[in-house]
Design an enzyme around this catalytic site. Structure first.
Site, PDB file in Angstrom:
ATOM      1  CB  SER A 195       2.523  10.158  12.452  1.00 34.69           C
ATOM      2  OG  SER A 195       3.854   9.525  12.779  1.00 34.69           O
ATOM      3  CG  ASP A 352       1.683   1.818  12.630  1.00 35.59           C
ATOM      4  OD1 ASP A 352       3.178   1.918  12.513  1.00 35.59           O
ATOM      5  OD2 ASP A 352       0.871   3.266  12.930  1.00 35.59           O
ATOM      6  CG  HIS A 384       2.870   5.238  10.896  1.00 41.25           C
ATOM      7  ND1 HIS A 384       2.286   5.436  12.112  1.00 41.25           N
ATOM      8  CD2 HIS A 384       3.407   6.409  10.633  1.00 41.25           C
ATOM      9  CE1 HIS A 384       2.566   6.433  12.442  1.00 41.25           C
ATOM     10  NE2 HIS A 384       3.200   7.234  11.737  1.00 41.25           N
TER      11      HIS A 384
END
Ligand SMILES: *[C@@H]1O[C@H](CO)[C@@H](O)[C@H](O)[C@H]1NC(C)=O
Ligand SMILES: *[C@@H]1O[C@H](CO)[C@@H](O)[C@H](O)[C@H]1NC(C)=O
Length: 423
Positions: A195, A352, A384
């Site tokens: 991320s 996602d 995610h």
């Protein structure tokens, strides 16, 4: 050794390495390539200490200030999450300040902060399933397994703009990577980022000279990278839940917040927010920031954020990009005729769940770049957070890490094999 025998030996080594399932390498810890984990936003602890300069913004904070001696856990802070009287204190202490004179961000007056357990996977929040799998493969904390937590409220800035906290993080990350290499007979680490950690790792690499990258970074595994930002990031600024002004103020204060906004390069003219006849795209984020009453962000956004994301040059170290797809992901927020207020309708698209597909696939243009090794792995239905928590996703990620480590062992052999067959 005669060439033919050497070739046969090389091929056998390659075959043996390819045949081994990841788990069976656990006895082989002496040959592991170290792993350095770079977590996502808010995925490690922050500690704080209040100093004499601290001015409580509410009576409840004065109580807590008096009670606090020394360092305490600022994030994650369950007290603040459950005790409403502590929310303003938490928001104050967690906020950062953009100092326009210094052109840099800093903590609120009277609040010192630090990131505990730098170097150790113990610092990470939410990574247990992946870390346990790595340990099962033979990775050991402090020897072959490292982590680089950071103060996720901050980011870095382009050349010419100071960024004290982010610059120090890059120095520490560079040192950690060199230490991992040194402790492993010169074998450079596989860097695994998730991320927001992907965006930082990417900018970290670009800020290092190419020979450094090639020497010290064997491979980068990106999990859910958003090198073009993501649409929901604008909503972090307090829309649509404008009812919680303290948290809005906190969210807006962070240097890292502006970093996650959709970039013109990747999002182009896609509508991000629609309010009556006005449509906001990544090309007019400044107008959007003004329209939501956050005009003070425009200068840092234009001078410190945009220039870093105007292009996405390939990092020129091998990359594996793992992305989740097929999860409903906010793409456009549609407000009523009276501007950016009230509850918007959300138009969803692919991604996602947090990161839009267009941003997840932004790195794929590197496949056109000569000399850039890129592998993309798509995991249908993985959210995610799932890359590091959902069983089948974790297994896939582990396999990629194992392969990234293995490439090193076999690179020489494969190159040799190539040469011999060329003859
Ligand atoms: C949480 O935050 C409050 C106020 O900022 C503080 O008094 C408390 O010690 C913090 N730590 C924990 C673990 O709740
Ligand atoms: C924002 O930019 C788009 C083009 O990307 C344009 O069509 C739109 O009118 C602009 N909106 C505002 C509010 O300026």
């Amino acid at each position: 050794m005669p060439p033919m025998a050497a070739l046969v030996r090389a091929l056998l080594v390659v075959a043996a390495l390819l045949a081994l399932p990841p788990g069976s390498r656990s006895g082989d810890a002496g040959n592991l390539h170290p792993v350095v984990l770079v977590p996502g936003y808010a995925s490690n602890q922050l500690e704080a200490m209040l100093t004499a300069a601290y001015e409580p913004s509410a009576p409840a904070c004065a109580v807590s200030a008096a009670a606090e001696q020394g360092w305490f856990q600022l994030w994650p802070n369950h007290t603040a999450m459950h005790d409403a009287s502590q929310v303003p204190c938490f928001a104050d202490q967690m906020s950062v300040v953009y100092d326009a004179g210094a052109d840099d961000y800093r903590n609120t007056d009277g609040v010192a902060t630090r990131v505990p357990f730098f170097g150790s996977p113990r610092a990470l929040i939410g990574w247990d399933p992946l870390v346990r799998q790595l340990e099962a493969m033979g990775y050991r904390e402090g020897a072959t397994l490292f982590a680089a937590p950071y103060d996720f409220r901050y980011a870095v800035a382009p050349p010419g703009h100071p960024s004290a906290v982010g610059d120090r993080y890059f120095r520490d990350l560079g040192r950690l990577i060199r230490r991992a290499t040194r402790l492993n007979q010169g074998r450079p680490p596989v860097v695994v980022a998730h991320s927001f950690g992907c965006a930082l790792t990417y900018q970290f690499l670009l800020a290092r000279p190419l020979p450094w990258r090639r020497r010290y970074v064997r491979h980068v595994v990106l999990l859910g990278s958003a090198l073009g930002g993501f649409a929901a990031a604008g909503m972090d600024f307090g829309l649509p839940n404008v009812a919680r002004p303290t948290m809005v103020r906190l969210a807006r204060s962070e240097q890292s917040a502006l970093w996650r906004l959709p970039t013109p390069l990747v999002f182009g003219d896609r509508p991000l927010a629609v309010a009556g006849t006005a449509t906001y795209t990544a090309r007019n984020v400044s107008a959007f920031l003004e329209a939501i009453g956050f005009a003070e962000a425009v200068r840092p956004y234009v001078t410190r954020v945009l220039p870093m994301w105007e292009e996405l040059p390939a990092p020129m170290v091998p990359v594996t990009s793992v992305i989740g797809i097929g999860v409903r992901t906010p793409e456009t927020y549609v407000f009523g005729a009276d501007g950016l207020r009230g509850e918007p309708a959300v138009v969803y698209g692919d991604g996602d769940g947090d990161i839009n597909l267009v941003s997840l696939v932004a790195v794929e243009e590197w496949s056109q770049v000569e000399g850039q090794d890129l592998k993309v792995l798509r995991l249908p239905g993985v959210h995610h957070t799932g890359y590091i928590t959902v069983d089948f996703a974790v297994k896939s990620v582990i396999a990629e890490i194992a392969e990234a480590g293995r490439t090193i062992e076999s690179t020489g052999n494969l190159a040799f094999e190539q040469k011999c067959t060329d003859h």
